[in-house]
Design an enzyme around this catalytic site. Sequence first.
Site, mmCIF file in Angstrom:
data_model
loop_
_atom_site.group_PDB
_atom_site.id
_atom_site.type_symbol
_atom_site.label_atom_id
_atom_site.label_comp_id
_atom_site.label_asym_id
_atom_site.label_seq_id
_atom_site.Cartn_x
_atom_site.Cartn_y
_atom_site.Cartn_z
ATOM 1 C CG ASP A 106 -1.763 1.189 1.389
ATOM 2 O OD1 ASP A 106 -1.941 1.922 0.391
ATOM 3 O OD2 ASP A 106 -2.274 1.424 2.502
ATOM 4 C CG ASP A 293 -3.800 4.813 -1.658
ATOM 5 O OD1 ASP A 293 -3.286 3.686 -1.477
ATOM 6 O OD2 ASP A 293 -4.538 5.363 -0.814
#
Length: 511
Positions: A106, A293
């Site tokens: 992430d 992201d």
Amino acid sequence: MGYNFKYVLVFISLMCVWCGRLRFSLASTDSSDGGLVRFNLRKRNLDRHSLSAARIKKASNAGDLGSDVNTDSTPNVVYLKNYLDSQYFGEISIGSPPQYFNVVFDTGSSNLWVPSSKCIFSIPCYFHSKYKSRISSTYTEIGTSCKIPYGHGSIYGFFSQDVVKVGDIIIKDQVFAEITKEGSLALLALHYDGILGLGFKDISIGEVTPVWYNMIDQGYIYQNVFSLWLNKDPVAEIGGEIVFGGINSRHFRGEHTYVPISQKGYWQIDVGDVLLANRSTGLCEGSCAAIVDSGISSIAGPTTVVTQINHAIGAQGYVSLECKSIIHNYGDKIWDALISGLNPEILCANIGLCSHDKYQKDNVIETVVHDENLDGSTSKESPFCTFCDMIVFWIQVQLKQSNLKEKILKYVDELCEKLPSPEGQVFVDCNSIAAMPHISFTIGNRSFPLFPQQYVLRVEEGSSSVCYGGFVALDVPPPQGPLWVLGDIFLGKYHTVFDFGNQSIGFAEAA
């Protein structure tokens, strides 16, 4: 910038999973080395940064993770698994002997966390792998408690230290969070166990040194970059790959367009205008911030723009009677004020729908759809003020296109029926995908288009299909916003290089 917005998006995604609407989960890669394969690919020099390419090499048997340290600095590849084109994960191990976990890599957060064997009273923990410190010979107790916010809830745990293996890289003395309470039942539906954050240390909870930093500090990374390729074929054996220390030239076409990091903490850049079928959506003509992201499947952005997208793709949003009442009762006044040259920023206060001190309020991250701050405090302004500001903006965009008053007011009234759902997902007609417009982001003076086959998620349910639009609303006021979050929908289209050494991000068309 505040940290909580990231977890609002994750919470929305989790709730979509739990409700069976935007259902995503993660599945592991089966290989002889726990799903983690290292390759030595041929070298390829980039003319901009002279990055070394990933090189294919057979994975070696690490044995005891506490003693066998890999000092080779060749790039490492971790293969990912793709589930429904909506989420990707790979496998890591923690401890000696190794305990395996499926994690999302992430770029929107910076901590590593996995469920703890001490997670007893949270039902989701019983459906995921749990770290057992008592069986690891390299475990070091820390015990400091931590809390990670997720929208309307949080997960709780404490920090520990152990060796962590990512691909062929064995990181010593890595601090991570053992989670003892997973508050949301939506976590039950997920097949991954935890998160490995690849963001900057600035946003690390507890000021913990992220895994990526330790890879560099412990001498495993020669080129301070990692690159990401997501395979958008959900039935392919390999769902994607992340390369630590280089790139794989097989997974992109042409050259990367590099842009500098605009604000350290997140992998944040500046983007220009967002185009809807080559027409400006208005808000980012000057500039908007965007966070790249890999931890979310969707693309999040300002409600004023996402609503225009929903209208263009025929998405089923929600109808706001407040919004429609403003256009019916104040539409002519707003029109006349804009035509006369009144400052649009104070227009809604002048007609009594906003207070004048609204424009002096503190800059806080807030969700317009819910009209409340992410910390839970209620905004002082009424929903009428929020919708009035959006209507003024929409009329301005249409005026630039030289449309007539009647057509503009009708269009804005229709937008009031296409507002993004508070639950995050919107349905679209699967039979209309081919007719939907392309949507382009301007990055580094170059256009990066997304086509409907890329921003619509199609889920097969028995003999029928259900389709979801890939855009959700997130409203962040200046100076932090307006803000976009470019998730896996965007990253699946464009191979991405995260250049830590040069503080930049590069995009090229994925191959």
